[in-house]
Write a protein that holds these residues in place. Structure first.
Motif, PDB file in Angstrom:
ATOM      1  N   TYR A 285       0.789  -1.222   0.000  1.00 25.08           N
ATOM      2  CA  TYR A 285       0.000   0.000   0.000  1.00 25.08           C
ATOM      3  C   TYR A 285       0.827   1.281   0.000  1.00 25.08           C
ATOM      4  O   TYR A 285       0.270   2.363  -0.068  1.00 25.08           O
ATOM      5  CB  TYR A 285      -0.930   0.007   1.228  1.00 25.08           C
ATOM      6  CG  TYR A 285      -1.790  -1.226   1.305  1.00 25.08           C
ATOM      7  CD1 TYR A 285      -2.834  -1.418   0.404  1.00 25.08           C
ATOM      8  CD2 TYR A 285      -1.551  -2.209   2.256  1.00 25.08           C
ATOM      9  CE1 TYR A 285      -3.629  -2.560   0.461  1.00 25.08           C
ATOM     10  CE2 TYR A 285      -2.342  -3.357   2.329  1.00 25.08           C
ATOM     11  CZ  TYR A 285      -3.374  -3.527   1.421  1.00 25.08           C
ATOM     12  OH  TYR A 285      -4.141  -4.651   1.472  1.00 25.08           O
ATOM     13  N   GLY A 286       2.131   1.171   0.082  1.00 24.45           N
ATOM     14  CA  GLY A 286       2.952   2.359   0.199  1.00 24.45           C
ATOM     15  C   GLY A 286       3.118   3.119  -1.103  1.00 24.45           C
ATOM     16  O   GLY A 286       3.040   2.557  -2.196  1.00 24.45           O
ATOM     17  N   ALA A 287       3.372   4.417  -0.985  1.00 25.24           N
ATOM     18  CA  ALA A 287       3.626   5.266  -2.153  1.00 25.24           C
ATOM     19  C   ALA A 287       4.274   6.562  -1.692  1.00 25.24           C
ATOM     20  O   ALA A 287       4.080   7.006  -0.555  1.00 25.24           O
ATOM     21  CB  ALA A 287       2.346   5.566  -2.920  1.00 25.24           C
TER      22      ALA A 287
ATOM     23  N   GLY B 160       2.587  12.781  -9.971  1.00 24.83           N
ATOM     24  CA  GLY B 160       3.649  12.803  -8.978  1.00 24.83           C
ATOM     25  C   GLY B 160       3.681  11.632  -8.027  1.00 24.83           C
ATOM     26  O   GLY B 160       4.607  11.506  -7.244  1.00 24.83           O
ATOM     27  N   ARG B 161       2.686  10.747  -8.088  1.00 24.13           N
ATOM     28  CA  ARG B 161       2.665   9.595  -7.177  1.00 24.13           C
ATOM     29  C   ARG B 161       3.525   8.476  -7.741  1.00 24.13           C
ATOM     30  O   ARG B 161       3.402   8.098  -8.900  1.00 24.13           O
ATOM     31  CB  ARG B 161       1.241   9.107  -6.947  1.00 24.13           C
ATOM     32  CG  ARG B 161       1.192   7.769  -6.224  1.00 24.13           C
ATOM     33  CD  ARG B 161      -0.093   7.559  -5.469  1.00 24.13           C
ATOM     34  NE  ARG B 161      -0.150   8.416  -4.292  1.00 24.13           N
ATOM     35  CZ  ARG B 161      -0.987   8.228  -3.281  1.00 24.13           C
ATOM     36  NH1 ARG B 161      -1.845   7.231  -3.308  1.00 24.13           N
ATOM     37  NH2 ARG B 161      -0.984   9.038  -2.247  1.00 24.13           N
ATOM     38  N   MET B 162       4.398   7.929  -6.897  1.00 22.88           N
ATOM     39  CA  MET B 162       5.260   6.826  -7.308  1.00 22.88           C
ATOM     40  C   MET B 162       5.189   5.749  -6.242  1.00 22.88           C
ATOM     41  O   MET B 162       5.452   5.986  -5.074  1.00 22.88           O
ATOM     42  CB  MET B 162       6.704   7.295  -7.489  1.00 22.88           C
ATOM     43  CG  MET B 162       6.850   8.389  -8.536  1.00 22.88           C
ATOM     44  SD  MET B 162       8.542   8.941  -8.773  1.00 22.88           S
ATOM     45  CE  MET B 162       9.239   7.542  -9.641  1.00 22.88           C
ATOM     46  N   GLY B 163       4.857   4.542  -6.671  1.00 21.83           N
ATOM     47  CA  GLY B 163       4.652   3.433  -5.761  1.00 21.83           C
ATOM     48  C   GLY B 163       3.292   2.836  -6.023  1.00 21.83           C
ATOM     49  O   GLY B 163       2.540   3.320  -6.876  1.00 21.83           O
ATOM     50  N   GLN B 164       2.972   1.772  -5.313  1.00 27.15           N
ATOM     51  CA  GLN B 164       1.792   0.974  -5.607  1.00 27.15           C
ATOM     52  C   GLN B 164       1.912   0.511  -7.059  1.00 27.15           C
ATOM     53  O   GLN B 164       2.588   1.121  -7.873  1.00 27.15           O
ATOM     54  CB  GLN B 164       0.485   1.748  -5.378  1.00 27.15           C
ATOM     55  CG  GLN B 164       0.358   2.290  -3.956  1.00 27.15           C
ATOM     56  CD  GLN B 164      -0.826   3.221  -3.778  1.00 27.15           C
ATOM     57  OE1 GLN B 164      -1.073   4.088  -4.598  1.00 27.15           O
ATOM     58  NE2 GLN B 164      -1.544   3.059  -2.682  1.00 27.15           N
ATOM     59  N   THR B 165       1.316  -0.598  -7.386  1.00 27.99           N
ATOM     60  CA  THR B 165       1.413  -1.079  -8.758  1.00 27.99           C
ATOM     61  C   THR B 165       0.455  -0.269  -9.606  1.00 27.99           C
ATOM     62  O   THR B 165      -0.704  -0.623  -9.777  1.00 27.99           O
ATOM     63  CB  THR B 165       1.117  -2.582  -8.845  1.00 27.99           C
ATOM     64  OG1 THR B 165       2.047  -3.274  -8.007  1.00 27.99           O
ATOM     65  CG2 THR B 165       1.292  -3.089 -10.256  1.00 27.99           C
TER      66      THR B 165
END
Length: 332
Positions: free
Chosen positions: A71-73, A91-96
């Motif tokens: 669940y992290g990002a 700008g969000r990076m993480g989560q698939t």
């Protein structure tokens, strides 16, 4: 869960925007208040990704270890290096994140092939990316700085012009240099870290000595770093390998082919930000694949659909508490 390409891209953002600068650290949520107090006021010295984990070094031999988990990002805001994929994710990076990237003609080179250099060449720009669905992207004029805290932010790291907010990680801890090295020692080889020849040999030895089926071995982070559910399914299909084959029964040349494919796919993932696993696409099909997962993969998330090669229905089963997609005919 974010796979290795995402974490390497996050580390690249930290390298370009935080290293060599003084950190302002806080824990708006409060769950990492003591750790943030240690980091606050220190300079960021270096950063590296190994598989699905990132290690940020601060002056004074302090290491921040972050494992995003399911669940992290990270949310980036301020002056950041933007490429088409980061822009599409606000700008969000993480989560698939499989939302895809819409690209234009300029991404293709003169021969009509997809150009990693083009899509992977970011530009520095002053932007404000949204920190949640409630806070839409804004223009430079009138943007609040620092950005308002939205949601449960475990850790906020800032310079005078850039902010990074961490939400929902499995691990966010401080380590000594020895603890950091001990953590990395437990991880399998990562194609982008260390000696390429030794990495390949470590992978081959680890696979060939185990009775565990190859579908589980590829997800074992002590065997190889960074591979998750998407890359696992696609790599097995690309080698036409039955996922239930014990590691020790996989021919050595096929094990090496798996490693070489991971080297290639990880590099593509880092540069494009997408888990692109289909080769030799026309310009039109490449653009479609970048924009939509439905056009990007051979078997992943295609349960019940016909195999793109033989027409057999793609199978779905659970193995190791994760979904496995494969073609019973091509991978017989």
């Amino acid at each position: 869960m974010p796979e290795g390409h995402s974490v390497h891209r996050i580390a690249r953002q930290f390298d370009r925007n935080f290293i060599g600068k003084t950190l302002s650290a806080s824990s708006p949520q409060g769950r990492f208040a003591e750790g943030a107090a240690v980091l606050d006021g220190r300079s960021a010295v270096s950063v590296q990704a190994v598989g699905k984990q990132m290690f940020l070094e601060a002056e004074g031999d302090v290491w921040l270890r972050v494992h995003l988990g399911l669940y992290g990002a990270w949310d980036f805001a301020g002056e950041i290096l933007v490429d088409p994929t980061i822009a599409s994710a606000n700008g969000r990076m993480g989560q698939t994140n499989q939302r895809g990237t819409v690209i234009d003609e300029e991404i293709l080179d003169d021969a009509g092939e997809n150009s990693l250099a083009s899509i992977g060449a970011p530009r520095r720009t002053r932007v404000h990316v949204r920190m949640s669905e409630q806070t839409k992207g804004l223009a430079d004029e009138g943007v609040e700085w620092p950005p308002p805290v939205v949601g449960q932010v475990r850790l906020r790291l800032m310079t005078d012009i850039t902010a990074a907010d961490l939400r929902g990680p499995t691990a966010c801890v401080l380590q000594t240099p020895d603890e950091m090295l001990a953590t990395i020692a437990k991880l399998g080889p990562d194609p982008l870290v260390g000696d390429p020849v030794e990495n390949e040999e470590r992978f081959v030895r680890a696979v060939r000595k185990k009775q565990t089926v190859i579908a589980l071995l590829l997800m074992d982070q002590s065997v190889v770093s960074g591979i998750g559910n998407v890359y696992r399914a696609e790599m097995l299909y690309r080698q036409r390998l039955n996922p239930h084959t014990p590691g020790r029964d996989v021919p050595e040349d096929v094990v090496r082919a798996l490693w070489h494919d991971w080297v290639r796919l990880l590099a593509i993932g880092v540069e494009t930000g997408q888990m692109m696993t289909m080769d030799d696409l026309s310009p039109e099909r490449y653009r479609a694949a970048m924009a939509s997962r439905d056009d990007r993969h051979w078997v992943y998330h295609r349960a019940g659909l016909p195999c793109r090669v033989c027409g057999t229905e793609i199978a779905l089963e659970e193995i190791g508490a994760r979904k496995l997609y494969w073609c019973p005919r091509c991978q017989a």
